[in-house]
Design a protein around this motif. Structure first.
Motif, PDB file in Angstrom:
ATOM      1  N   GLY A   1      -2.405  -2.420  14.470  1.00  0.00           N
ATOM      2  CA  GLY A   1      -1.524  -2.321  13.318  1.00  0.00           C
ATOM      3  C   GLY A   1      -0.272  -1.515  13.619  1.00  0.00           C
ATOM      4  N   GLY A   2       0.666  -1.555  12.687  1.00  0.00           N
ATOM      5  CA  GLY A   2       1.869  -0.738  12.806  1.00  0.00           C
ATOM      6  C   GLY A   2       1.558   0.739  12.654  1.00  0.00           C
ATOM      7  N   LEU A   3       0.403   1.049  12.092  1.00  0.00           N
ATOM      8  CA  LEU A   3      -0.042   2.433  11.929  1.00  0.00           C
ATOM      9  C   LEU A   3      -1.481   2.539  12.433  1.00  0.00           C
ATOM     10  CD1 LEU A   3       1.113   3.107   8.247  1.00  0.00           C
ATOM     11  CD2 LEU A   3       2.098   4.119  10.299  1.00  0.00           C
ATOM     12  N   PRO A   4      -1.870   3.717  12.936  1.00  0.00           N
ATOM     13  CA  PRO A   4      -3.221   3.843  13.493  1.00  0.00           C
ATOM     14  C   PRO A   4      -4.308   4.104  12.455  1.00  0.00           C
ATOM     15  CG  PRO A   4      -1.995   5.878  13.861  1.00  0.00           C
ATOM     16  CD  PRO A   4      -1.042   4.908  13.201  1.00  0.00           C
ATOM     17  N   LEU A   5      -3.931   4.481  11.240  1.00  0.00           N
ATOM     18  CA  LEU A   5      -4.927   4.844  10.234  1.00  0.00           C
ATOM     19  C   LEU A   5      -4.654   4.126   8.908  1.00  0.00           C
ATOM     20  CD1 LEU A   5      -5.175   8.733  10.646  1.00  0.00           C
ATOM     21  CD2 LEU A   5      -6.771   7.023  11.515  1.00  0.00           C
ATOM     22  N   LEU A   6      -5.722   3.750   8.239  1.00  0.00           N
ATOM     23  CA  LEU A   6      -5.619   3.152   6.909  1.00  0.00           C
ATOM     24  C   LEU A   6      -6.232   4.107   5.894  1.00  0.00           C
ATOM     25  CD1 LEU A   6      -5.227   0.559   5.058  1.00  0.00           C
ATOM     26  CD2 LEU A   6      -7.666   0.158   5.485  1.00  0.00           C
TER      27      LEU A   6
END
Lengths: 129, 423, 496
Positions: free
Chosen positions: A63-68
């Motif tokens: 993803g564009g970020l490592p955490l959801l």
């Protein structure tokens, strides 16, 4: 059995009201000082079976970020909050993810769903952080 | 060089910038642009993963990213242009906004009206002058929150928190849930600076002690923080000799207040309020510079995003009206002052009503906790309006809507006071 | 510089310079003019880690020191040659002049004595100003003062950037700077230096320069020379927001006492103002803690000169140590060990004197047998690194077209772009740590003190150095900033 008086500060909204709950033989017999029905309901539950909403993050691959960020759909029994967070720490999803997607349908048999707080697109944006 | 024109440009794409852009669109602005320096919209909300947002705005209990998500969807649907990864360097009279981005280079946008929505930043260790060494492991709570919630790194395992601001309280819980030990929260004031609900569910739930009237008087450690010295303080905030004690830790988080981020506003020569740290505005959120509006934490630090959205909507609507020539300038204003018991009041000026509005919404902060209290409006020397408040805390903003007819009765000065009420 | 190179020392060198502060760096750069192999050993992770990073940053005019002393000669010479050096090395420098403020008639007498001393030292342009002249130049100075001594040649520089400028130029001219490499022994044979020992290996050499700052007495004794010792003397400072920089236009000193030049109020080269330092002897040569008493003392001292100083506009405070050997610098060959040359006990005006000290030390080395053959390819200049925010729009556009990272602002307070940060990391002898980036290009030096940009600079460092975010350090080896997030159950951690 003697009656117990529990001072309770409500967390139902940001107003920060409070009051006292009188409990006799495990049952609420009197409520003093609360300013709304929601506060009374919270206080009654808080003295017998406190519950909290749980928010934490799970890992995301690709993803564009490592955490959801994720959130429980209903409040969780207070004494199970740490267990929930602990379980969710082992979860890893793959992007893309849409806000509201179910992350875990029933955590620890509590009958509570955890859902995604936001959307995360696939990786590609080149921002350093 | 081609300079694109927009009716309304918001500087910042956090909750204030998005709500202002939407407000402008609703009020008929055709072309609206959000300039955002981060990689995405949402601002600080994206790192506030906890719930409790939106009870007033959406009648739902949302997380920070959840609240941002709703606004991002509305911005997309409304056909508002968004430039990400874009930093504004200056604003100039007449609505020239100079910005820069890796893909667009330096650019100037022409705006019919501008809304400042840059938010706020955290007060730092230097600003509160904690003596001692300068090891690694001292972070502002918000910087730590970003690392933990968005990047997935921990700032430490054994934590002391200085200041009881909401971000500090939220981080006390977050760090505990991440497996760290949170030793205590130290607040120099005799009362907490956070919301009651955060004291209950972030500290009390985890038996984290909150020490009021206590200050960290030294930070220790050469490479990494190894501990702090704490002391009780007297009513002048001076450490009381003999009350010092040491606490080991490998991380210190600071939650000692927020400061509106007004570099752009200040360098544009706009009149500032030294107490709020934001611009002086009227009820339309217009600053002393015609066509430049401000809303949200850049104007005054809020404790609820719901109020930020409402205020920014007003600013955006006003900006659109200004761009269309339907809102006047800043002249003929009536001064609104903070009197006894009131630390801040926004708006600080009232311009003559345009006819549409029935009431004006005021936001206050009190100087000290009171229970109960009277909020009163003095027009020159007469009390023309008052309201009884069950409880007043400096950490919780007081909001009041007052009828236009009450405000504009010919007085030259309006002053608000907050005083103790009898039980 | 590759990782392995930085982590090894060469087996032999013509000269080993111990200490990567302003003095060591200036000496290394001076030596790089010649056909020599030169190694600088620095125990900290970066240059300018000790006295050089925490001092007043003032290029003194030179009227304080006793005529004929090293301090007097080297200060005036240094002050004269800095203009060219700053231009060549890209060191920001502003000539703003200094005022020594007298509170009463007695102090006015002292000022006249200082003026005479300055004239003997060769300082030009000194003048005694009356109260009105002072207030015309400095409207925020106390109206109670009697007058002041004006020294137009005083200037301010960033002491860290000065050191980094010398160091970078030295490296560009072939000097090897090895950081995190403390000296554990100086070996001698028959009273002459033969080698220097470090944890990373032994370097054979016949010439050792002792520029070890507060540790220079320790280094000297390691070689068997106990002719002097160092007493660290701490000075604390408070730095103020740029919003109050109108309070001082020039360096404002009180009339000096016997111990120090006193607590001053001064602009920095970057446009802030600072106050300090006090002077307290300390035992621990690593003690850089600020103290409540010290900070209160410097506020009180500064308010004697500028009464309206707004304490709430402080953005940070820090402390530094002066290396005090006695009244004067310790300069020149060791009286006890052949091949050992001291540049020690360098307290104020050390920053000003450093390039002049370097000239004298190189002559000392020649006198003790080092052969100096000029290196024709010596390049005295560092490449210019544009500050994005100071460029006109067409230059900004060209910079971004060439390198899009110039279009991404990382530090909001000082408007510093990602390209500038990357350049500071990639430069010879470049930044390896968060503090190293901060000191070179100033993200984190503004009013937010890194609250916003710190995590972003950490990520850029990790990317540029090819390391994990958890390996990025603030400064020293033990100063990692972030830990990996636990992936196990909470119960596996020690939980309160």
């Amino acid at each position: 059995m003697a009656s117990e008086i529990h001072p309770i500060l409500c967390i139902g909204c940001p107003s920060g009201c409070g009051g006292e709950v009188v409990v006799e033989d495990g049952k609420v017999t009197e409520m003093r000082g609360f300013t709304c029905d929601k506060g009374k309901a919270y206080a009654a539950e808080e003295v017998v079976a406190p519950r909290r909403m749980v928010t934490t993050t799970v890992r995301v691959r690709g993803g564009g970020l490592p955490l959801l960020p994720v959130v429980s759909e209903q409040p969780v029994p207070k004494d199970r909050v740490l267990d929930c967070v602990s379980q969710l720490r082992a979860v890893e999803l793959t992007a893309p993810i849409a806000a509201g997607d179910v992350v875990v349908p029933d955590l620890l048999g509590l009958g509570i769903r955890f859902v995604a707080s936001r959307s995360i697109g696939a990786a590609g944006e080149g921002y350093p952080l | 060089m081609h300079e694109p024109y927009y009716d309304v440009v918001t500087i910042g794409g956090g909750p204030a910038g998005m709500a202002a852009a939407l407000g402008a669109r609703e009020a008929g602005a055709d072309k609206v642009l959000i300039l955002e320096r981060d990689r995405e919209l949402g601002g600080i909300l994206q790192q506030c993963i906890h719930n409790g947002f939106g009870l007033r705005r959406f009648q739902a209990e949302l997380t920070g990213p959840g609240y941002a998500h709703r606004y991002i969807e509305m911005v997309e649907k409304a056909g508002i242009d968004v430039w990400l990864d874009t930093t504004v360097l200056a604003t100039a009279p007449g609505g020239a906004v100079s910005c820069v981005s890796p893909t667009g280079g330096p650019q100037t946008v022409r705006a019919g009206a501008v809304v400042y929505a840059m938010g706020c930043r955290e007060r730092t260790r230097g600003a509160i002058r904690i003596p001692g060494s300068r090891p690694a492991g001292v972070f502002t709570a918000g910087a730590a929150q970003r690392m933990v919630n968005m990047e997935g790194y921990l700032p430490g395992h054994d934590v002391v928190i200085i200041g009881s601001g909401d971000i500090g309280l939220i981080m006390a819980r977050r760090m505990t849930l991440e497996g760290a030990r949170v030793r205590a929260v130290f607040e120099i004031m005799p009362y907490s600076n956070g919301l009651t609900r955060n004291i209950v569910q972030c500290l009390n739930d985890f038996s984290i002690p909150l020490y009021l009237s206590h200050s960290v008087v030294a930070v220790h450690g050469h490479d990494r923080v190894t501990g702090v010295t704490v002391a009780q303080v007297d009513s002048h905030f001076a450490p009381v000799p003999g009350t010092e004690f040491e606490l080991p830790c490998d991380c210190v988080l600071l939650s000692v207040g927020l400061i509106p981020e007004n570099e752009l506003t200040r360098s544009a020569g706009i009149h500032m309020d030294s107490v709020t740290g934001g611009a002086v505005v009227d009820q339309f959120r217009q600053t002393s510079a015609q066509g430049f509006f401000a809303a949200g934490n850049v104007l005054h630090v809020h404790d609820l995003v719901d109020w930020v959205s409402r205020e920014a909507e007003t600013a955006g609507q006003s900006a659109a009206r200004f761009a269309h020539g339907a809102l006047g300038g800043t002249g003929g204003a009536l001064a609104v002052s903070a009197g006894a018991g009131v630390r801040t009041v926004v708006p600080q000026r009232l311009v003559p009503p345009t006819g549409d509005e029935k009431s004006v919404r005021f936001y206050f902060r009190a100087t000290q906790p009171l229970q109960p209290a009277i909020l009163a409006l003095h027009a020159d020397d007469n009390v023309v309006w008052q309201r009884r408040l069950r409880v007043v805390k400096p950490s919780e903003m007081v909001v009041a809507d007052i009828q236009v007819a009450t405000l504009f009765q010919g007085a030259e000065n309006l002053t608000f006071t907050i005083s103790p009420a009898t039980e | 510089m590759g990782g392995t190179e930085a982590w090894s020392v060469p087996p032999r060198a013509d000269v080993v310079v111990i200490g990567g502060g302003i003095v060591g760096a200036a000496i290394a750069r001076e030596l790089s003019r010649y056909q020599l192999s030169v190694v600088v050993l620095e125990k900290a992770p970066d240059v300018a880690a000790g006295t050089s990073k925490a001092n007043s940053g003032i290029l003194h005019a030179g009227f304080d020191a006793e005529p004929g002393s090293w301090k007097a000669r080297l200060n005036v010479r240094g002050s004269q040659i800095y203009a060219q050096i700053a231009e060549d090395l890209g060191i920001p420098r502003r000539v703003i002049g200094s005022l020594v403020v007298a509170q009463n008639a007695d102090e006015m007498v002292t000022l006249e004595a200082l003026r005479q001393r300055g004239i003997s030292n060769g300082v030009v342009g000194l003048a005694i100003w009356d109260r009105d002249q002072v207030l015309a130049h400095e409207p925020h100075v106390s109206p109670e003062i009697a007058g002041a001594l004006w020294a137009p040649s005083a200037a301010v520089v960033c002491p860290f950037l000065a050191t980094a400028g010398f160091a970078e130029n030295a490296v560009r001219n072939g000097v090897q700077i090895v950081t995190e490499c403390p000296v554990t022994a100086v070996e001698t044979e028959a009273g002459a230096v033969v080698a220097v020992m470090t944890p990373r290996g032994r370097i054979e050499t016949r010439h050792v320069v002792n520029a070890a700052g507060v540790f220079s007495g320790h280094v000297s004794r390691m070689a068997g020379d106990d002719s002097f010792s160092i007493t660290p003397r701490k000075g604390e400072y408070i730095l103020f927001d740029k919003a109050v920089s109108h309070l001082a236009n020039s360096v404002l000193f009180p009339t000096p006492d016997k111990i120090s030049k006193g607590i001053l109020v001064s602009p920095t080269v970057h446009g802030n103002i600072f106050i300090g330092p006090n002077a307290s002897p300390v035992e621990d040569p690593e003690d850089q803690e600020t103290t409540p008493e010290g900070l209160a003392a410097i506020v009180a001292g500064a308010q004697r000169i500028v009464p309206d100083l707004p304490v709430q506009a402080a953005i940070t405070e820090f402390a530094g140590l002066r290396a005090v050997a006695g009244k004067d610098f310790v300069i020149g060959p060791s009286p006890m060990v052949k091949g050992l040359v001291h540049a020690a006990g360098i307290q104020s005006p050390g920053l000003t004197s450093a390039p002049a000290i370097a000239e004298v030390i190189v002559e000392s080395l020649r006198d003790t047998g080092l052969v100096l053959r000029p290196r024709p390819e010596f390049n005295p200049t560092n490449p210019k690194r544009p500050k994005f925010i100071e460029q006109p729009v067409d230059v900004q556009a060209a910079l971004i077209a060439e390198n899009p990272l110039y279009g991404r602002v990382i530090c909001r307070c000082e408007t510093i772009t990602e390209a500038e940060i990357v350049a500071a990391i990639r430069a010879p002898g470049g930044a390896r740590t968060l503090d190293g980036v901060k000191r070179r290009v100033r993200p984190g030096c503004g009013r937010c003190q890194g609250g916003f940009c710190g995590p972003r600079v950490t990520a850029i460092l990790a990317r540029e150095l090819g390391i994990a975010v958890t390996e990025v350090r603030k400064d020293s080896a033990g100063s990692r900033l972030f830990f990996p997030r636990s992936q196990g159950a909470v119960g596996e951690n020690e939980h309160a």
